[in-house]
Motif scaffolding. Structure first.
Motif, PDB file in Angstrom:
ATOM      1  N   GLU A 143      40.761  53.096  57.008  1.00  0.00           N
ATOM      2  CA  GLU A 143      41.711  53.253  55.910  1.00  0.00           C
ATOM      3  C   GLU A 143      41.592  52.039  55.005  1.00  0.00           C
ATOM      4  O   GLU A 143      41.539  50.913  55.496  1.00  0.00           O
ATOM      5  N   PRO A 144      41.595  52.239  53.693  1.00  0.00           N
ATOM      6  CA  PRO A 144      41.512  51.086  52.793  1.00  0.00           C
ATOM      7  C   PRO A 144      42.809  50.280  52.852  1.00  0.00           C
ATOM      8  O   PRO A 144      43.817  50.768  53.343  1.00  0.00           O
ATOM      9  N   LYS A 150      46.947  44.722  49.845  1.00  0.00           N
ATOM     10  CA  LYS A 150      46.233  45.228  48.661  1.00  0.00           C
ATOM     11  C   LYS A 150      46.688  44.467  47.414  1.00  0.00           C
ATOM     12  O   LYS A 150      45.866  44.054  46.591  1.00  0.00           O
ATOM     13  N   ALA A 151      47.998  44.264  47.319  1.00  0.00           N
ATOM     14  CA  ALA A 151      48.543  43.570  46.144  1.00  0.00           C
ATOM     15  C   ALA A 151      48.007  42.148  46.049  1.00  0.00           C
ATOM     16  O   ALA A 151      47.623  41.683  44.975  1.00  0.00           O
ATOM     17  N   LEU A 152      47.974  41.468  47.189  1.00  0.00           N
ATOM     18  CA  LEU A 152      47.470  40.086  47.197  1.00  0.00           C
ATOM     19  C   LEU A 152      45.995  40.037  46.818  1.00  0.00           C
ATOM     20  O   LEU A 152      45.561  39.158  46.070  1.00  0.00           O
ATOM     21  N   ILE A 153      45.204  40.976  47.355  1.00  0.00           N
ATOM     22  CA  ILE A 153      43.767  41.005  47.046  1.00  0.00           C
ATOM     23  C   ILE A 153      43.564  41.236  45.554  1.00  0.00           C
ATOM     24  O   ILE A 153      42.764  40.560  44.899  1.00  0.00           O
ATOM     25  N   GLU A 154      44.300  42.208  45.015  1.00  0.00           N
ATOM     26  CA  GLU A 154      44.113  42.529  43.589  1.00  0.00           C
ATOM     27  C   GLU A 154      44.638  41.423  42.691  1.00  0.00           C
ATOM     28  O   GLU A 154      44.064  41.154  41.636  1.00  0.00           O
ATOM     29  N   ALA A 155      45.698  40.748  43.120  1.00  0.00           N
ATOM     30  CA  ALA A 155      46.235  39.645  42.312  1.00  0.00           C
ATOM     31  C   ALA A 155      45.188  38.550  42.172  1.00  0.00           C
ATOM     32  O   ALA A 155      45.079  37.904  41.136  1.00  0.00           O
ATOM     33  N   GLN A 156      44.400  38.353  43.215  1.00  0.00           N
ATOM     34  CA  GLN A 156      43.454  37.246  43.213  1.00  0.00           C
ATOM     35  C   GLN A 156      42.070  37.622  42.721  1.00  0.00           C
ATOM     36  O   GLN A 156      41.400  36.810  42.097  1.00  0.00           O
ATOM     37  N   TRP A 157      41.612  38.818  43.053  1.00  0.00           N
ATOM     38  CA  TRP A 157      40.240  39.178  42.738  1.00  0.00           C
ATOM     39  C   TRP A 157      40.142  40.389  41.816  1.00  0.00           C
ATOM     40  O   TRP A 157      39.078  40.907  41.595  1.00  0.00           O
ATOM     41  N   ASN A 240      38.784  46.990  59.736  1.00  0.00           N
ATOM     42  CA  ASN A 240      40.084  47.494  60.155  1.00  0.00           C
ATOM     43  C   ASN A 240      41.168  46.815  59.319  1.00  0.00           C
ATOM     44  O   ASN A 240      41.760  45.811  59.719  1.00  0.00           O
ATOM     45  N   TRP A 241      41.415  47.391  58.140  1.00  0.00           N
ATOM     46  CA  TRP A 241      42.372  46.765  57.211  1.00  0.00           C
ATOM     47  C   TRP A 241      43.788  46.717  57.780  1.00  0.00           C
ATOM     48  O   TRP A 241      44.572  45.835  57.428  1.00  0.00           O
ATOM     49  N   LYS A 242      44.115  47.637  58.692  1.00  0.00           N
ATOM     50  CA  LYS A 242      45.435  47.615  59.303  1.00  0.00           C
ATOM     51  C   LYS A 242      45.583  46.345  60.155  1.00  0.00           C
ATOM     52  O   LYS A 242      46.627  45.693  60.128  1.00  0.00           O
TER      53      LYS A 242
END
Lengths: 253, 218
Positions: A143-144, A150-157, A240-242
């Motif tokens: 699962e992605p 997800k929010a933290l990843i997108e905020a940074q990258w 394993n993103w979870k």
């Protein structure tokens, strides 16, 4: 009482007790020969040096079958990686810790110092692989990332893809053996990408490990040969993103 | 003048069964080729360094001779190019190897007691190098033989690195996992033991004779 206590400790803890058997037998003999009170006084003073409890680590089971990460990581690699490489780190760490305990009991500081390399290599190897197995999941269960991670990843990258490209570029560039890491910086509350050489654990940098990718050649060579970038593209199908999200939650506590 | 991948002195399958042909093919055409390509790319902006030649580039590692922004790249790829060029030549057809003789044999016995004792020490250095690296037998500044190991693509020519035992290498063994994993997997000691069957003692003797005069054969 002393004998029963010692037996209880031995059978009920997953620790190994380093005896000084000779001292123990001498105590028991004295107890019988000289009378209870005198012997008891001598026995009680002998207890601290009679045994040492040292921790040992155990090879964890994989949360999936060796072939479960196919076709992205071969079953042959997973089996060797777990049963040979990680198992060797565990065995060598336990050996080094036992030798350290013996050296401590003798007050042999020089010996303690010479053991630190083996403890670092093998302890780091155990820590890193212990995390790694949980960071992977069979592709059917993939699962992605979602939610706060997800929010933290997108905020940074800006995007997951950009994060992966950045991570892969840094990790592919590791010289020799090492790991790529996504870590959590408790001070800044931000995620960071970094790499570590050999089996140096991420924790020595102060970052909390969330996701590690092993780029020792043993992690991919049988399948990907020299083409480390292909391995790095493939592995994102089994991350394993979870588990990564769970580690982030724990890190923020 | 760009650096070039040297041809192997033998076929890819010549070292079988001790070093398998698939490993030799990938090791030569992929790994060593990459070191050559990366070294050439790094030196594009510094043609005067190219003119130094490979041996002196390696000796310059850790000194101010190498510009800061390419120092690490040169260390990794200049080291890799020298190490592998050296390595192919100290190996040969297993039917050729007779063991050391003459001056190098005497020097080995003087330094280690016997050839077997030298091998025991060498094997320990090779097996004990954690992570990627190389084991070396070389001639120190005082003319005596010594055994050492280095991490990654470092080598004993890099005398200015803090942890390096400065030597002219006469024999070396690659213990990066790519050097043995396809055939031996995690069993590095088995690879090391098998490798003695392909050591080119004539080349070792030639390396030794040159090293005693302070020269580095390439």
């Amino acid at each position: 009482y002393i004998v029963i206590s010692a037996l209880y400790i031995q059978t009920h803890f997953s620790h190994r007790v380093v005896h000084r058997n000779k001292d123990f037998l001498v105590c028991v003999t004295k107890m019988l020969a000289r009378g209870l009170l005198t012997a008891a006084r001598e026995s009680f003073s002998a207890i601290p040096s009679m045994s040492r409890l040292i921790s040992t680590v155990k090879l964890p089971d994989l949360p999936y079958d060796y072939g479960a990460l196919e076709p992205y990581i071969s079953g042959q690699i997973m089996e060797l990686h777990h049963m040979k490489h990680h198992a060797a780190y565990v065995a060598n760490l336990n050996k080094a810790l036992e030798q350290q305990a013996e050296a401590e009991a003798k007050g042999d500081v020089s010996k303690i110092i010479t053991l630190q390399g083996a403890i670092k290599f093998n302890g780091g190897g155990h820590i890193n692989h212990d995390i790694f197995w949980t960071n992977l999941v069979p592709p059917k269960d993939f699962e992605p990332p979602s939610g706060e991670l997800k929010a933290l990843i997108e905020a940074q990258w800006k995007s997951l893809d950009n994060f992966i490209n950045t991570f892969n570029a840094q990790t592919a560039a590791v010289q020799g053996s090492g790991w790529g890491w996504l870590g959590y910086n408790k001070g800044t509350g931000r995620l960071e990408i970094t790499t570590m050489p050999n089996q140096d654990p991420l924790s020595v940098t102060g970052l909390v490990p969330l996701l590690g990718v092993d780029v020792w050649e043993h992690a991919y060579y049988l399948q990907y040969k020299n083409v480390r970038p292909d391995y790095l593209k493939a592995i994102w199908n089994v991350v394993n993103w979870k588990n990564v999200a769970d580690r982030l939650v724990a890190a923020k506590k | 003048m760009a650096f070039e991948l040297p041809a192997l002195p033998y076929d890819y399958g010549t070292l079988e069964p001790h070093v398998d042909s698939q490993t030799m093919l990938i090791h030569h055409t992929k790994h060593h080729q990459a070191y050559v390509n990366n070294l050439n790319a790094a030196l594009d902006k510094f043609p005067e360094l190219k003119d130094l030649g490979l041996v002196d580039i390696n000796k310059a590692v850790g000194t101010t001779k190498l510009p800061g922004d390419v120092a690490t790249t040169i260390r990794n790829n200049g080291g890799g190019h020298y190490n592998h060029t050296f390595f192919w030549k100290v190996m040969t057809n297993p039917s050729n190897t007779n063991g050391p003789s003459g001056a190098v044999k005497e020097a080995i016995e003087a330094a280690f007691g016997s050839v077997d004792e030298m091998k025991t020490k060498f094997n320990a250095a090779a097996a004990g190098r954690f992570g990627s690296g190389w084991a070396w037998l070389g001639v120190k500044g005082d003319g005596s033989l010594a055994i050492t190991s280095t991490p990654n693509q470092d080598n004993p020519l890099m005398a200015s690195l803090p942890d390096t035992t400065a030597m002219v290498p006469i024999l070396g063994l690659d213990v990066w996992e790519h050097a043995y994993y396809l055939k031996y997997q995690n069993r590095r000691p088995e690879y090391i033991a098998a490798w003695w069957n392909v050591v080119n003692w004539e080349q070792v003797a030639a390396n030794f004779d040159a090293a005693k005069t302070g020269a580095v054969l390439l």
